[in-house]
Design an enzyme around this catalytic site. Sequence first.
Site, PDB file in Angstrom:
ATOM      1  N   LYS A 167      58.399 -23.259  29.907  1.00 48.92           N
ATOM      2  CA  LYS A 167      58.840 -21.884  29.656  1.00 48.92           C
ATOM      3  C   LYS A 167      57.715 -21.069  29.042  1.00 48.92           C
ATOM      4  CE  LYS A 167      61.620 -20.880  26.225  1.00 48.92           C
ATOM      5  NZ  LYS A 167      60.919 -19.789  25.470  1.00 48.92           N
ATOM      6  N   GLY A 203      66.974 -27.523  25.888  1.00 50.23           N
ATOM      7  CA  GLY A 203      65.616 -27.536  26.413  1.00 50.23           C
ATOM      8  C   GLY A 203      64.759 -28.573  25.709  1.00 50.23           C
ATOM      9  N   HIS A 204      64.859 -28.621  24.377  1.00 52.59           N
ATOM     10  CA  HIS A 204      64.144 -29.664  23.630  1.00 52.59           C
ATOM     11  C   HIS A 204      64.631 -31.056  24.043  1.00 52.59           C
ATOM     12  CE1 HIS A 204      63.799 -26.284  20.567  1.00 52.59           C
ATOM     13  NE2 HIS A 204      62.541 -26.615  20.762  1.00 52.59           N
ATOM     14  N   VAL A 249      64.418 -25.517  31.160  1.00 50.82           N
ATOM     15  CA  VAL A 249      65.851 -25.783  31.226  1.00 50.82           C
ATOM     16  C   VAL A 249      66.586 -24.456  31.053  1.00 50.82           C
ATOM     17  CG1 VAL A 249      67.799 -26.982  30.157  1.00 50.82           C
ATOM     18  CG2 VAL A 249      65.577 -28.114  30.354  1.00 50.82           C
ATOM     19  N   SER A 254      65.373 -21.185  21.288  1.00 55.97           N
ATOM     20  CA  SER A 254      65.958 -21.113  19.948  1.00 55.97           C
ATOM     21  C   SER A 254      66.314 -19.675  19.588  1.00 55.97           C
ATOM     22  CB  SER A 254      64.967 -21.674  18.913  1.00 55.97           C
ATOM     23  OG  SER A 254      64.686 -23.031  19.178  1.00 55.97           O
ATOM     24  N   LEU A 281      66.896 -27.314  17.469  1.00 57.96           N
ATOM     25  CA  LEU A 281      66.838 -27.982  18.769  1.00 57.96           C
ATOM     26  C   LEU A 281      67.985 -27.552  19.675  1.00 57.96           C
ATOM     27  CD1 LEU A 281      65.871 -31.613  17.695  1.00 57.96           C
ATOM     28  CD2 LEU A 281      64.383 -29.671  18.207  1.00 57.96           C
ATOM     29  N   CYS A 337      66.613 -21.540  28.225  1.00 55.00           N
ATOM     30  CA  CYS A 337      67.030 -21.979  26.895  1.00 55.00           C
ATOM     31  C   CYS A 337      65.929 -21.691  25.880  1.00 55.00           C
ATOM     32  CB  CYS A 337      67.349 -23.471  26.902  1.00 55.00           C
ATOM     33  SG  CYS A 337      68.811 -23.891  27.858  1.00 55.00           S
TER      34      CYS A 337
END
Length: 536
Positions: A168, A45-46, A195, A205, A42, A203
């Site tokens: 995104k 963004g999450h 984000v 991962s 996470l 953003c």
Amino acid sequence: MIQLFTTIASLRNYLNTHKLKQSLGQSSGQMSVGLVPTMGALHIGHLSLIDRARTENVCVVVSIFVNPLQFGVGEDFEKYPRTLEGDLQICETAGVDAVFAPNMEEMGIINADSDAKSDAKLTEVIPPLEMMDTMCGRSRIGHFQGVATIVTKLLNIVQPDRAYFGCKDGQQLAIIRQLVNDLNMPVEIVGCPTVREPSGLACSSRNQYLSASDRVLAVHIYQSLLQARQQFFLCYELCLPSQIIGAAQNYLNKLPEINLEYIELVDAKTLQPCTQITSESELMLAIAARIGNTRLIDNILLSHTITPRKPIIAIDGPAGAGKSTVTKQVANKLGLLFLDTGAMYRSVTLAVLREGIDLRDRDKVREIAAKSKIQLFANPIAGKPMQVLLNGEDVTTEIRTPEVTANVSSIAAQAGVREILVKQQQMIGQTGGVVMEGRDIGTHVFPDAEVKIFLTASAGERAKRRQADLIAQGQVAPDLATLEREIQERDRKDSTRDHSPLVKSEDATLVNTDGLSIEEVVAAIVNLYEQKVQNP
């Protein structure tokens, strides 16, 4: 206390218990469940999805499942980051009620190897082929079937009222919306704005795979999209789709280190290629590119249709005037999002103090601000205090210490720090629907805010409030005369600094809180908001 579930039965039992309590009147508010599906690792963004879900639902469930069905042959399934312990801590801080983290077998997948999907033993969900045969679907064969299959399963397991996805991955969002519509599933799919880091990098991962030099390159992906957007609005109906795509393509052609997979301009809902641009077009310009071995995606929406944004309330004023408390309650009353910008500056101040550097060394201070990951969690509906994370650490209490308070003005006055944080604030508030407080929200950050308030109080009154706060926190409180002098000095610094000084915007309403209760101040602002919104 957050609940972790690894089986479908235990999660359903938990949710059914919640609903039973609601039906018996043991919990307040209309029972609603929000689902945030994730693959873990996470990031902020999450967290924006979680925060949105938290403000719109009584119960928030986050699923964490690295789905092998959506990874193609040779993709990064095995090395995809798995950080469950850290993810649980983040969810706890963010106010998540339940985390669903099943294993492969629980989700009906017999073979966890993404190269052996034939062993999944699942009924496959196949979205419309024309939506999958474009953009990412051309190179990631089977990806969206894998996404659709597991998302459908999660929606059936949790049966949420709303499910939250980031914009995104615009192709995924459009496909899931079509899927839910076609199958008449009783869930609202909520798309949340992308984000971005202060640089503009979306953003993801997968950003953790990027080296420092890779990150510098990756920023240019978003910059190319901005070039295309500028072309779109300059040309209006006269431009051709090829001109929009060409603007981004020409920008990236100067950067051979960015291996472009595609740039496509498509209808934002159907994902079909755009052949003609009109005033009614709602388009998405999407990019996929590789930097080294890392594949990145990004997109922007393009439309000439004017959609009024939700109103913004900007509350400015000196320290100790009650801005934070009032702002939270106003957000709660009006159902808007709350953002305490002062906490952002305090977080940077804390980071600088921890490093032990000279606060006057602007280059080093800016460097610390740029690398500081600040996460704010506001949940006025649940009645919880806003929590602040600095690089993953909860610093909610520490940023309010006398040492941070005494130095925050010096940090906030530095142009480099303000530039970084103001961009973050503007990104958060670009869609409106927020209540923001600080010292230059109405004059600098959002000069076009629909409602502007300048909240103030006498130095003596603010000294009394500050002393009471310190005592309540169990800290040693200076005498009132000392606190009043400190407040007056801080007011002087804030109002005379070179960049964005504390001043009342000409169109702001002055509210002096001396002698007023919090409830009276909130009522006055809510009344002003309703008047302006109803009679703009």
